[in-house]
Enzyme design. Sequence first.
Site, PDB file in Angstrom:
ATOM      1  N   LYS A 146       0.856  -1.183   0.000  1.00  0.00           N
ATOM      2  CA  LYS A 146       0.000   0.000   0.000  1.00  0.00           C
ATOM      3  C   LYS A 146       0.891   1.231   0.000  1.00  0.00           C
ATOM      4  CE  LYS A 146      -3.067   2.710   2.993  1.00  0.00           C
ATOM      5  NZ  LYS A 146      -3.759   2.796   4.296  1.00  0.00           N
ATOM      6  N   GLU A 191      -8.540  12.186  12.713  1.00  0.00           N
ATOM      7  CA  GLU A 191      -7.767  11.020  13.161  1.00  0.00           C
ATOM      8  C   GLU A 191      -6.867  11.346  14.348  1.00  0.00           C
ATOM      9  OE1 GLU A 191      -5.304   7.265  11.291  1.00  0.00           O
ATOM     10  OE2 GLU A 191      -6.088   8.837   9.990  1.00  0.00           O
TER      11      GLU A 191
END
Length: 384
Positions: A146, A191
């Site tokens: 990723k 976040e």
Amino acid sequence: MRRNQGLAGIGCALRLEFSGPTRMTDAAAAWKQVVALATVTDPLTRTGTGLLAFGAFAFDESSTEASVLIVPEIIVGREDGQCWVTRIWATGENAPEQSMAKDPLVLHPLGDEYRIALLPGALPPDDFLTAVSSGIERIRAQQVNKVVLARDLVGRVPAESDLRRAITKLALGYPDCWTYAVDGLIGSSPETLIRADHGSVNARVLAGTISRGADAEDDREAALTLATSSKDGDEHEFAVQSVLKSLRPHTSVLATSEIPFTVKLPNLWHLATDLEGTLSDGSTSLDLIAALHPTAAVAGTPTDTALSLIRELEPFDRGRYAGPVGWVGADGDGEWAIALRCAQVAPTGGITAYAGCGIVLESDPERELAETKMKFRPIVEAFG
């Protein structure tokens, strides 16, 4: 600031700058020295009172943007209906209220309104599509699992613009996010990188995104689509595992929510996992951000390979985008978010905003471009 609670600093009693691969561990060591030399009178002894510093750290060790810890002269805090003021000054000097000609806590009216356009920067949309395609090819070749790729928008605010206007729009528009403004870095992040409080730690990992629906039914369908998406689930699991791997050496207990859940923001849904643990080695919040950064949610996995690919495919320095932003107290506790949905405002008025996406094998370049447009929305609306 989150849900109308938080901390605001006025003035600068001390500014410390760091750079390079040891910028966060250097900051942790320097902060311990500052605390050891400080005399603190704190009758409240609650989270957010006493000596503390606001911080913002560069994403990449090679960044030309300085990482900073700033100790304000005056801190105003608010939590659970209670407010407090902390005043900080150098040994041998007068306290701030004695040295300032007027009370700095008097409310000053907001400056004139302004509206600016943010335009494509070093990586325009077509080039971003090419970069995403290149990332997918590297994943297909099994060079990386990723990679998180970002693009930029640029603009300029008029001289003497009151940035409190943009900050207020962010805080009011995204009350469930961490709205921050540290050394020109402004944004509202959903976040939590890490929160350390009296031996307990918690974090919220976000990875996987979908836009909100046009009506209630479409919105429910969007949330369900995200929750059941194998592509987003894989992207999310990479991020969760990277945080768990980084925190385990510092904790005696570490637990996560059983399955990812969806978090609703005004413009999109995120896939989220909450983590809670108990510290076992006396680490401060600065030690923890050094261990955690960069997570797979903002870099990719394996980390070193993903970082190399980011440097190759992104034609700009991320600065403090996707780095830790937050505060640390004298006891080492603190709250740190990941600097997302943000822009860096230069002293000369130049603005650079950033938005990125996690790229995995199933990613589609056009969809990733659309996702960056959604993620730019908070900053575009705050300034535009």
